[in-house]
Design a protein around this motif. Structure first.
Motif, short mmCIF file in Angstrom:
data_model
loop_
_atom_site.label_atom_id
_atom_site.label_comp_id
_atom_site.label_asym_id
_atom_site.label_seq_id
_atom_site.Cartn_x
_atom_site.Cartn_y
_atom_site.Cartn_z
N ALA A 17 32.98 12.13 -18.53
CA ALA A 17 32.00 11.03 -18.63
C ALA A 17 32.67 9.66 -18.54
O ALA A 17 32.15 8.74 -17.92
N LYS A 18 33.85 9.53 -19.16
CA LYS A 18 34.52 8.24 -19.18
C LYS A 18 34.96 7.83 -17.77
O LYS A 18 34.75 6.71 -17.33
N LEU A 19 35.55 8.79 -17.08
CA LEU A 19 35.97 8.52 -15.70
C LEU A 19 34.77 8.11 -14.84
O LEU A 19 34.84 7.15 -14.07
N LEU A 20 33.66 8.82 -15.00
CA LEU A 20 32.48 8.51 -14.20
C LEU A 20 31.98 7.10 -14.50
O LEU A 20 31.65 6.33 -13.60
N GLU A 21 31.97 6.77 -15.79
CA GLU A 21 31.50 5.43 -16.16
C GLU A 21 32.38 4.36 -15.51
O GLU A 21 31.88 3.38 -14.95
N GLU A 22 33.69 4.57 -15.57
CA GLU A 22 34.62 3.59 -14.97
C GLU A 22 34.42 3.49 -13.46
O GLU A 22 34.41 2.40 -12.89
N LEU A 23 34.23 4.65 -12.84
CA LEU A 23 34.07 4.66 -11.38
C LEU A 23 32.82 3.90 -10.95
O LEU A 23 32.85 3.10 -10.02
N PHE A 24 31.71 4.19 -11.62
CA PHE A 24 30.45 3.52 -11.27
C PHE A 24 30.54 2.02 -11.56
O PHE A 24 30.05 1.20 -10.79
N ALA A 25 31.18 1.69 -12.68
CA ALA A 25 31.29 0.26 -13.03
C ALA A 25 32.16 -0.47 -12.00
O ALA A 25 31.91 -1.63 -11.67
N ALA A 26 33.16 0.21 -11.48
CA ALA A 26 34.07 -0.45 -10.53
C ALA A 26 33.44 -0.57 -9.14
O ALA A 26 33.69 -1.54 -8.42
N HIS A 27 32.62 0.40 -8.74
CA HIS A 27 32.18 0.44 -7.33
C HIS A 27 30.68 0.31 -7.12
O HIS A 27 30.25 0.03 -5.99
N HIS A 28 29.88 0.53 -8.12
CA HIS A 28 28.41 0.45 -7.96
C HIS A 28 27.96 1.11 -6.66
O HIS A 28 27.48 0.44 -5.74
N PHE A 29 28.08 2.41 -6.62
CA PHE A 29 27.81 3.14 -5.37
C PHE A 29 26.38 2.93 -4.88
O PHE A 29 25.44 2.87 -5.67
N ASP A 30 26.26 2.89 -3.55
CA ASP A 30 24.93 2.79 -2.94
C ASP A 30 24.22 4.15 -2.93
O ASP A 30 23.00 4.21 -2.75
N GLY A 31 25.01 5.20 -3.07
CA GLY A 31 24.41 6.53 -3.10
C GLY A 31 25.44 7.57 -3.49
O GLY A 31 26.65 7.31 -3.46
N VAL A 32 24.94 8.74 -3.88
CA VAL A 32 25.81 9.85 -4.30
C VAL A 32 25.39 11.10 -3.53
O VAL A 32 24.19 11.39 -3.41
N MET A 33 26.38 11.78 -2.97
CA MET A 33 26.11 13.12 -2.42
C MET A 33 26.91 14.09 -3.28
O MET A 33 28.14 14.07 -3.26
N HIS A 34 26.22 14.92 -4.01
CA HIS A 34 26.86 15.74 -5.04
C HIS A 34 27.05 17.18 -4.54
O HIS A 34 26.08 17.94 -4.43
N LEU A 35 28.32 17.49 -4.26
CA LEU A 35 28.65 18.84 -3.78
C LEU A 35 29.57 19.60 -4.72
O LEU A 35 29.71 20.81 -4.59
N ALA A 36 30.24 18.89 -5.62
CA ALA A 36 31.23 19.57 -6.48
C ALA A 36 30.56 20.69 -7.25
O ALA A 36 29.53 20.51 -7.89
N ALA A 37 31.17 21.86 -7.17
CA ALA A 37 30.61 23.02 -7.88
C ALA A 37 31.61 24.16 -7.85
O ALA A 37 32.51 24.18 -7.02
N GLU A 38 31.41 25.08 -8.74
CA GLU A 38 31.99 26.42 -8.58
C GLU A 38 31.01 27.14 -7.66
O GLU A 38 29.80 27.15 -7.93
N SER A 39 31.52 27.73 -6.57
CA SER A 39 30.59 28.14 -5.51
C SER A 39 30.61 29.62 -5.14
O SER A 39 29.84 30.03 -4.27
N HIS A 40 31.46 30.42 -5.77
CA HIS A 40 31.59 31.80 -5.28
C HIS A 40 30.90 32.80 -6.21
O HIS A 40 31.27 32.91 -7.39
N VAL A 41 29.93 33.51 -5.67
CA VAL A 41 29.11 34.43 -6.47
C VAL A 41 29.99 35.46 -7.20
O VAL A 41 29.80 35.71 -8.40
N ASP A 42 30.96 36.05 -6.50
CA ASP A 42 31.78 37.09 -7.14
C ASP A 42 32.54 36.54 -8.34
O ASP A 42 32.66 37.19 -9.38
#
Ligand code: NAD
Ligand code: TYD
Length: 363
Positions: free
Chosen positions: A71-96
């Motif tokens: 959460a802290k890293l995210l807060e710093e990142l948003f405060a520094a860059h004020h993103f125009d948008g987010v594309m959220h792909l990060a995940a654990e992705s493998h069913v097995d």
């Protein structure tokens, strides 16, 4: 859509399979974007995927090694860059993996998505709620569960996930929608079918089978091999994601599919034929490696997407033929066996260690 000429976009999971293709696609084709790639570099993330980018593209690329649960890293990142948008792909992705170790899926896919939503909302509200901000959650058709022989998933199909992976993606979809409805955050969700293409970690069906063919190892087919997936070339997917991000309606969901339903055994046979030819082996040699193994527990029988909404409302449809794109995918792996060796050996993990030491030295 955005006020300024260069848009700042945060892509999470940009060092994974789809993320790498998406980041490269944006840097290559869209000089109006600066891409911030936030990735924790789990086993599935490879920072070296961008080493070959020319300097003029690298100047619009910022890699942030970090975790979406932080959460802290995210807060710093948003405060520094004020993103125009987010594309959220990060995940654990493998069913097995989700079957043997579900906790990481809850942590990252549910907990991480929640932290990202919370950080996005805080910054969005602090900036007086710009209506052209977009939070796009990249999700899966697996949230809908399993189809029988007929029918297609639409955006109205009720959620019915079977695996810990799909349950965690379903939960994260619900959080995304809740943030839209409760706080007005401009969110969108895409639910897509199975992707294939360059940079896919060789635990998923297509790269696993083609590498096993090269190494003359058994080709494991779960159950009777007649489970059906609707295959989507990753470049088609990237185009769909950008289309939704730029022209999709806030609060909406779009299904994305390749219109290429195949049984698993058909995929494996197709790969065997292509590889026999490429490797100069007698026709039928690779098919001799096919080995039926115990079925995956909770194995969904069939996935198939109705992509009518994204086509009719946003004008996107898959462009690549499955046969041609599969050939191209095989070609990419044969040309990039160094990448395969590196991701399998964990060599890239040294990059994390080196970077950590560098940062320690800088403090
Ligand atoms: P992937 O496993 O190849 O990559 C995931 C990336 O996320 C990796 O780079 C990893 O390091 C990063 N990551 C994992 N946990 C993290 C965390 N806590 N913080 C920051 N980064 C983290 O996955 P993929 O196949 O590229 O899938 C991308 C997205 O698309 C996922 O959300 C997945 O659910 C969805 N999706 C994938 C498919 C598919 O066929 N691959 C189909 C439908 C939906
Ligand atoms: P996978 O690539 O793991 O994607 P998903 O489970 O998200 O659909 O698997 C695709 C299909 O291939 C799925 O029906 C399971 C099957 N499969 C095998 O038969 N053998 C394998 O070794 C793997 C990895 C998957």
């Amino acid at each position: 859509m955005f006020g300024e000429s260069v848009k700042k976009i945060l892509i999470t999971g940009g060092a994974g399979f789809i993320g790498t293709n998406l980041v490269r696609y944006l840097l290559d084709g869209r000089p109006d974007y600066h891409v911030y790639n936030l990735d924790a570099l789990t086993y599935a993330g490879h920072p070296g995927n961008f080493d070959d980018l020319p300097d003029n593209l690298k100047s619009r690329y910022t890699f942030v090694h970090g975790d979406i649960r932080d959460a802290k890293l995210l807060e710093e990142l948003f405060a520094a860059h004020h993103f125009d948008g987010v594309m959220h792909l990060a995940a654990e992705s493998h069913v097995d993996r989700s079957i043997t170790g579900p906790e990481a899926f809850v942590d990252t896919n549910v907990g991480g998505t929640f932290q990202l939503l919370a950080a996005s909302l805080r910054d969005w509200q602090a900036r007086d709620c710009p209506q052209d901000f977009r939070f796009l959650h990249v999700s899966t058709d697996e949230v809908y569960g399993s189809l029988g022989d007929r029918g297609l998933f639409t955006e109205k199909t009720p959620y019915d996930p079977s695996s810990p992976y799909s349950a965690s993606k379903a939960a994260s979809d619900h959080f995304v929608r809740a943030y839209g409805r409760t706080y007005g955050l401009p969110v969108m969700i895409t639910n897509c079918s199975n992707n294939y293409g360059p940079y896919q970690f060789p635990e998923k069906l297509i790269p696993l089978i083609l590498l096993n063919i090269i190494e003359e190892k058994p080709l494991p087919i779960y159950g009777d091999g007649k489970n059906v997936r609707d295959w989507l070339y990753v470049i088609d997917h990237c185009e769909a994601l950008l289309t939704v991000f730029e022209t999709g309606k806030s609060g909406e969901t779009y299904n994305v599919g390749g219109g290429a339903e195949r049984q698993n055994i058909e995929i494996v046979q197709a790969l065997c034929s292509i590889m026999d030819e490429r490797l100069g082996r007698a026709f039928g040699t690779s098919a001799g490696l096919i080995t039926y193994v115990t079925d995956r527990p909770g194995h969904d029988r069939r996935y198939a997407i109705d992509a009518g909404k994204i086509k009719n409302e946003l004008g996107w449809q898959a462009r690549y033929s499955f046969e041609k794109a599969l050939e191209d995918t095989v070609g990419w792996y044969l040309d990039n066996m160094g990448w395969v060796d590196s991701v399998r050996s964990g060599d890239y993990l040294k990059w994390i260690e080196l970077n950590y030491q560098k940062r320690q030295g800088e403090q």
